[in-house]
Enzyme design. Structure first.
Site, PDB file in Angstrom:
ATOM      1  N   ARG A 175     -17.794  10.896  23.157  1.00 52.98           N
ATOM      2  CA  ARG A 175     -17.825   9.995  24.333  1.00 52.98           C
ATOM      3  C   ARG A 175     -16.409   9.527  24.692  1.00 52.98           C
ATOM      4  O   ARG A 175     -16.196   8.373  25.052  1.00 52.98           O
ATOM      5  CB  ARG A 175     -18.723   8.777  24.086  1.00 52.98           C
ATOM      6  CG  ARG A 175     -20.196   9.100  23.837  1.00 52.98           C
ATOM      7  CD  ARG A 175     -20.840   9.725  25.064  1.00 52.98           C
ATOM      8  NE  ARG A 175     -22.294   9.836  24.930  1.00 52.98           N
ATOM      9  CZ  ARG A 175     -22.943  10.887  24.429  1.00 52.98           C
ATOM     10  NH1 ARG A 175     -22.272  11.948  23.981  1.00 52.98           N
ATOM     11  NH2 ARG A 175     -24.263  10.905  24.405  1.00 52.98           N
ATOM     12  N   SER A 248     -27.985   5.647  27.444  1.00 56.51           N
ATOM     13  CA  SER A 248     -27.591   4.823  26.283  1.00 56.51           C
ATOM     14  C   SER A 248     -26.617   3.749  26.745  1.00 56.51           C
ATOM     15  O   SER A 248     -25.609   4.066  27.378  1.00 56.51           O
ATOM     16  CB  SER A 248     -26.870   5.675  25.238  1.00 56.51           C
ATOM     17  OG  SER A 248     -27.676   6.719  24.787  1.00 56.51           O
ATOM     18  N   GLU A 344     -21.299   1.997  26.184  1.00 60.14           N
ATOM     19  CA  GLU A 344     -20.992   3.382  26.533  1.00 60.14           C
ATOM     20  C   GLU A 344     -20.675   3.515  28.021  1.00 60.14           C
ATOM     21  O   GLU A 344     -19.672   4.126  28.383  1.00 60.14           O
ATOM     22  CB  GLU A 344     -22.162   4.274  26.124  1.00 60.14           C
ATOM     23  CG  GLU A 344     -21.772   5.731  26.084  1.00 60.14           C
ATOM     24  CD  GLU A 344     -22.734   6.584  26.841  1.00 60.14           C
ATOM     25  OE1 GLU A 344     -22.911   6.350  28.059  1.00 60.14           O
ATOM     26  OE2 GLU A 344     -23.299   7.486  26.209  1.00 60.14           O
TER      27      GLU A 344
HETATM   28  P1  FAD Z   1     -20.349   7.535  37.166  1.00 61.55           P
HETATM   29  O1  FAD Z   1     -21.377   6.705  36.494  1.00 61.55           O
HETATM   30  O2  FAD Z   1     -20.216   7.397  38.628  1.00 61.55           O
HETATM   31  O3  FAD Z   1     -18.940   7.257  36.487  1.00 61.55           O
HETATM   32  C1  FAD Z   1     -18.821   7.253  35.095  1.00 61.55           C
HETATM   33  C2  FAD Z   1     -17.342   7.136  34.728  1.00 61.55           C
HETATM   34  O4  FAD Z   1     -16.652   8.296  35.185  1.00 61.55           O
HETATM   35  C3  FAD Z   1     -16.643   5.957  35.399  1.00 61.55           C
HETATM   36  O5  FAD Z   1     -15.647   5.475  34.530  1.00 61.55           O
HETATM   37  C4  FAD Z   1     -15.980   6.558  36.631  1.00 61.55           C
HETATM   38  O6  FAD Z   1     -14.819   5.850  36.993  1.00 61.55           O
HETATM   39  C5  FAD Z   1     -15.633   7.948  36.124  1.00 61.55           C
HETATM   40  N1  FAD Z   1     -15.673   9.002  37.152  1.00 61.55           N
HETATM   41  C6  FAD Z   1     -16.759   9.442  37.831  1.00 61.55           C
HETATM   42  N2  FAD Z   1     -16.408  10.470  38.624  1.00 61.55           N
HETATM   43  C7  FAD Z   1     -15.079  10.661  38.455  1.00 61.55           C
HETATM   44  C8  FAD Z   1     -14.134  11.576  39.001  1.00 61.55           C
HETATM   45  N3  FAD Z   1     -14.478  12.528  39.888  1.00 61.55           N
HETATM   46  N4  FAD Z   1     -12.831  11.494  38.593  1.00 61.55           N
HETATM   47  C9  FAD Z   1     -12.458  10.558  37.687  1.00 61.55           C
HETATM   48  N5  FAD Z   1     -13.293   9.659  37.141  1.00 61.55           N
HETATM   49  C10 FAD Z   1     -14.603   9.721  37.521  1.00 61.55           C
HETATM   50  N6  FAD Z   1     -24.477  10.856  29.053  1.00 61.55           N
HETATM   51  C11 FAD Z   1     -24.300  11.710  28.028  1.00 61.55           C
HETATM   52  O7  FAD Z   1     -23.156  11.996  27.634  1.00 61.55           O
HETATM   53  N7  FAD Z   1     -25.345  12.282  27.389  1.00 61.55           N
HETATM   54  C12 FAD Z   1     -26.629  12.041  27.743  1.00 61.55           C
HETATM   55  O8  FAD Z   1     -27.562  12.575  27.141  1.00 61.55           O
HETATM   56  C13 FAD Z   1     -26.853  11.141  28.818  1.00 61.55           C
HETATM   57  N8  FAD Z   1     -28.119  10.844  29.204  1.00 61.55           N
HETATM   58  C14 FAD Z   1     -28.314   9.958  30.217  1.00 61.55           C
HETATM   59  C15 FAD Z   1     -29.631   9.682  30.604  1.00 61.55           C
HETATM   60  C16 FAD Z   1     -29.889   8.810  31.648  1.00 61.55           C
HETATM   61  C17 FAD Z   1     -31.304   8.518  32.030  1.00 61.55           C
HETATM   62  C18 FAD Z   1     -28.806   8.219  32.342  1.00 61.55           C
HETATM   63  C19 FAD Z   1     -29.065   7.304  33.508  1.00 61.55           C
HETATM   64  C20 FAD Z   1     -27.492   8.483  31.971  1.00 61.55           C
HETATM   65  C21 FAD Z   1     -27.247   9.363  30.902  1.00 61.55           C
HETATM   66  N9  FAD Z   1     -25.938   9.660  30.476  1.00 61.55           N
HETATM   67  C22 FAD Z   1     -25.735  10.560  29.460  1.00 61.55           C
HETATM   68  C23 FAD Z   1     -24.780   9.027  31.123  1.00 61.55           C
HETATM   69  C24 FAD Z   1     -24.350   9.751  32.431  1.00 61.55           C
HETATM   70  O9  FAD Z   1     -25.333  10.629  32.856  1.00 61.55           O
HETATM   71  C25 FAD Z   1     -23.046  10.515  32.229  1.00 61.55           C
HETATM   72  O10 FAD Z   1     -22.025   9.686  31.755  1.00 61.55           O
HETATM   73  C26 FAD Z   1     -22.574  11.172  33.531  1.00 61.55           C
HETATM   74  O11 FAD Z   1     -21.513  12.061  33.264  1.00 61.55           O
HETATM   75  C27 FAD Z   1     -22.140  10.147  34.573  1.00 61.55           C
HETATM   76  O12 FAD Z   1     -21.944  10.822  35.797  1.00 61.55           O
HETATM   77  P2  FAD Z   1     -21.774  10.018  37.153  1.00 61.55           P
HETATM   78  O13 FAD Z   1     -21.355  10.987  38.198  1.00 61.55           O
HETATM   79  O14 FAD Z   1     -22.996   9.246  37.452  1.00 61.55           O
HETATM   80  O15 FAD Z   1     -20.564   9.077  36.787  1.00 61.55           O
HETATM   81  N1  EPU Z   2     -34.182   5.455  17.302  1.00 60.91           N
HETATM   82  C1  EPU Z   2     -34.747   4.234  17.016  1.00 60.91           C
HETATM   83  N2  EPU Z   2     -35.387   3.572  18.023  1.00 60.91           N
HETATM   84  C2  EPU Z   2     -35.487   4.066  19.279  1.00 60.91           C
HETATM   85  C3  EPU Z   2     -34.898   5.311  19.568  1.00 60.91           C
HETATM   86  C4  EPU Z   2     -34.224   5.990  18.567  1.00 60.91           C
HETATM   87  O1  EPU Z   2     -34.693   3.753  15.886  1.00 60.91           O
HETATM   88  O2  EPU Z   2     -36.076   3.388  20.144  1.00 60.91           O
HETATM   89  C5  EPU Z   2     -33.442   6.155  16.228  1.00 60.91           C
HETATM   90  C6  EPU Z   2     -34.261   7.212  15.521  1.00 60.91           C
HETATM   91  O3  EPU Z   2     -33.941   7.158  14.152  1.00 60.91           O
HETATM   92  C7  EPU Z   2     -33.726   8.516  16.111  1.00 60.91           C
HETATM   93  C8  EPU Z   2     -32.262   8.164  16.330  1.00 60.91           C
HETATM   94  O4  EPU Z   2     -32.299   6.796  16.749  1.00 60.91           O
HETATM   95  O5  EPU Z   2     -33.854   9.601  15.224  1.00 60.91           O
HETATM   96  C9  EPU Z   2     -31.571   9.008  17.377  1.00 60.91           C
HETATM   97  O6  EPU Z   2     -32.273   8.902  18.627  1.00 60.91           O
HETATM   98  P1  EPU Z   2     -32.014   9.939  19.809  1.00 60.91           P
HETATM   99  O7  EPU Z   2     -32.236  11.345  19.342  1.00 60.91           O
HETATM  100  O8  EPU Z   2     -32.786   9.484  20.992  1.00 60.91           O
HETATM  101  O9  EPU Z   2     -30.462   9.834  20.063  1.00 60.91           O
HETATM  102  P2  EPU Z   2     -29.489   8.600  20.288  1.00 60.91           P
HETATM  103  O10 EPU Z   2     -28.496   8.600  19.176  1.00 60.91           O
HETATM  104  O11 EPU Z   2     -30.222   7.338  20.529  1.00 60.91           O
HETATM  105  C10 EPU Z   2     -27.761  10.064  21.568  1.00 60.91           C
HETATM  106  C11 EPU Z   2     -26.959   9.943  22.816  1.00 60.91           C
HETATM  107  C12 EPU Z   2     -27.812  10.301  24.017  1.00 60.91           C
HETATM  108  C13 EPU Z   2     -28.285  11.739  23.862  1.00 60.91           C
HETATM  109  C14 EPU Z   2     -29.098  11.841  22.575  1.00 60.91           C
HETATM  110  C15 EPU Z   2     -29.510  13.263  22.268  1.00 60.91           C
HETATM  111  C16 EPU Z   2     -25.236   8.280  22.393  1.00 60.91           C
HETATM  112  C17 EPU Z   2     -24.769   6.899  22.659  1.00 60.91           C
HETATM  113  N3  EPU Z   2     -26.410   8.616  22.949  1.00 60.91           N
HETATM  114  O12 EPU Z   2     -28.762   9.061  21.635  1.00 60.91           O
HETATM  115  O13 EPU Z   2     -27.005  10.224  25.180  1.00 60.91           O
HETATM  116  O14 EPU Z   2     -29.086  12.149  24.948  1.00 60.91           O
HETATM  117  O15 EPU Z   2     -28.299  11.385  21.459  1.00 60.91           O
HETATM  118  O16 EPU Z   2     -28.401  13.977  21.853  1.00 60.91           O
HETATM  119  O17 EPU Z   2     -24.563   9.056  21.716  1.00 60.91           O
HETATM  120  C18 EPU Z   2     -26.260   8.748  26.894  1.00 60.91           C
HETATM  121  O18 EPU Z   2     -25.118   8.949  26.487  1.00 60.91           O
HETATM  122  O19 EPU Z   2     -26.493   8.022  27.885  1.00 60.91           O
HETATM  123  C19 EPU Z   2     -27.389   9.397  26.213  1.00 60.91           C
HETATM  124  C20 EPU Z   2     -28.657   9.224  26.573  1.00 60.91           C
END
Ligand code: FAD
Ligand code: EPU
Length: 351
Positions: A175, A248, A344
């Site tokens: 991240r 997250s 995050e």
């Molecule tokens: P924004 O939210 O608009 O911006 C995020 C950051 O990037 C800000 O600091 C912004 O200034 C910067 N930024 C955006 N665009 C640019 C650009 N073109 N140039 C320079 N800086 C820029 N993230 C994960 O890593 N893994 C996941 O599994 C994951 N799951 C998610 C699930 C859900 C339901 C949601 C809502 C979010 C999740 N995220 C996850 C977070 C998010 O999807 C990512 O961080 C994504 O890359 C954000 O994209 P955005 O275009 O919406 O960026």
């Molecule tokens: N868990 C709990 N309670 C809950 C959910 C999860 O205790 O309500 C525990 C369980 O032990 C589970 C563990 O957390 O095994 C891991 O959960 P999960 O697989 O959902 O992953 P996470 O660590 O919570 C991370 C990323 C996610 C990404 C998933 C899958 C971060 C901060 N988040 O979540 O990214 O999708 O792994 O790889 O690293 C995001 O960045 O926005 C995001 C959703």
């Protein structure tokens, strides 16, 4: 509300006093003094020279799926709406693809899979734009985008020129990247990825192999892995189209392994994974659930009852209310476990 477009050199649209409601998935009803939406990268220098914007603070935004606005933004928000995917000359052992920052990340992943390119399948269904993907080195199900990025193209707002970063120059981490450490300095305009021709599916993340087994798949192709990830994500994470959230809300904390061992004596179930340099990664979700905050609600600000790491907006929570709840979560975890959670998403306007 005033809208202006540059007729002599079209390529952007400027809106004064713009609502950000449709520009953040936490659905915070904030406003920006200016919103600049760019459809042509060549227009960036001229846009930034507009008298209203030249000396105004700037915030770079994609689709707003990883930001929390704690109040209105008194400056210009710059967002790219550029489109385009281009297959670059082949590298022999890998396909090379360049994609514009304004494309939707998930559309791009699905396009690569439809063309028969492998590598990005574990990163399917992550919301947001391509331009934001390198920002926090998006990751899921054991894969991070930094493994595939060859080049990041950007406009340097400080030096006012176009630049390109090689993969090592991006300094990708969990991240983390150089872009995250210097927010709003480089407007990312495009990325190029390298997708290897020989690819081993990555199915070691907890639950992924089981999901494939449940689907009856023995030898998974990339598309099967993608389907399994879609199933898991759909089950685990709340959909921002249904309830406002930013995924997250905290990073999984990296903690000294000795501290983890001490904690495990008290909490034998504590999940942890070895990380680098004598540290282990803890599950922030588990810490939050263990202090009893899963499903907690204060007004319209809440913690999801599906996933303890997801802050949700049940309706009309303000950014400040969501941030207050996030701080309560942090304090709760700090008091019980002595572990400090770091947000995050980008928290904008918090002091
Ligand atoms: P924004 O939210 O608009 O911006 C995020 C950051 O990037 C800000 O600091 C912004 O200034 C910067 N930024 C955006 N665009 C640019 C650009 N073109 N140039 C320079 N800086 C820029 N993230 C994960 O890593 N893994 C996941 O599994 C994951 N799951 C998610 C699930 C859900 C339901 C949601 C809502 C979010 C999740 N995220 C996850 C977070 C998010 O999807 C990512 O961080 C994504 O890359 C954000 O994209 P955005 O275009 O919406 O960026
Ligand atoms: N868990 C709990 N309670 C809950 C959910 C999860 O205790 O309500 C525990 C369980 O032990 C589970 C563990 O957390 O095994 C891991 O959960 P999960 O697989 O959902 O992953 P996470 O660590 O919570 C991370 C990323 C996610 C990404 C998933 C899958 C971060 C901060 N988040 O979540 O990214 O999708 O792994 O790889 O690293 C995001 O960045 O926005 C995001 C959703």
């Amino acid at each position: 509300m005033t809208q202006m477009s540059n007729d002599a050199a079209p390529g952007f649209m400027l809106t004064e006093n713009a609502s950000l409601l449709r520009h953040n998935t936490l659905r915070v009803d904030a406003r920006a003094r200016w919103l600049a939406e760019i459809t042509d990268v060549a227009a960036i220098p001229a846009l930034l020279e507009q008298p209203a914007l030249r000396d105004t603070s700037k915030l770079l935004l994609g689709e707003g799926s990883n930001v929390l606005f704690t109040g209105d933004y008194d400056g210009v928000i710059v967002t790219l709406k550029t489109r385009g995917v281009e297959v670059l000359p082949d590298a022999g052992d890998a396909a090379r693809i360049r994609v514009a920052a304004g494309e939707h990340w998930d559309d791009f992943v699905r396009w690569t899979l439809a063309q028969g390119y492998a590598g990005l399948e574990n990163l399917i269904l992550i919301p947001g734009s391509v331009g934001a993907a390198p920002m926090q080195n998006i990751g899921a199900y054991g894969v991070e985008v930094g493994e595939f990025i060859e080049t990041v193209e950007a406009f340097d707002l400080r030096e006012r020129r176009f630049v390109a970063f090689s993969n090592p120059e991006c300094a990708f981490g969990y991240r983390d990247s150089i872009f995250k450490r210097h927010p709003d300095r480089w407007l990312i305009t495009a990325i190029s990825v390298r997708l290897p021709r020989t690819h081993m599916p990555r199915t070691d993340y907890a639950g992924l192999a089981d999901e494939l087994k449940r689907m009856g798949i023995d030898k998974p192709a990339p598309i099967h892995v993608a389907d399994a990830v879609v199933n898991l994500r759909t089950r685990k994470l709340p959909d921002p189209a249904v309830i406002g959230n930013a995924g997250s809300f905290f990073k999984n904390p990296l903690v000294a392994t000795a501290q983890v061992e001490a904690l495990r004596r008290e909490y034998p179930q504590l999940p942890s994974w070895p990380a680098s340099d004598g540290t282990s990664k803890l599950s922030a979700a588990w810490l939050i659930e263990t202090i009893g905050f899963k499903g907690l609600r204060e007004g319209d600000a809440g913690i999801s009852n599906r996933h303890a790491l997801v802050l949700v907006n049940h309706g009309h929570a303000t950014g400040a209310q969501l941030w207050t709840l996030a701080q309560r979560v942090r304090e709760g975890v700090q008091t019980r476990f002595g572990v400090m959670l770091e947000p995050e998403p980008r928290v904008i306007g918090a002091h």
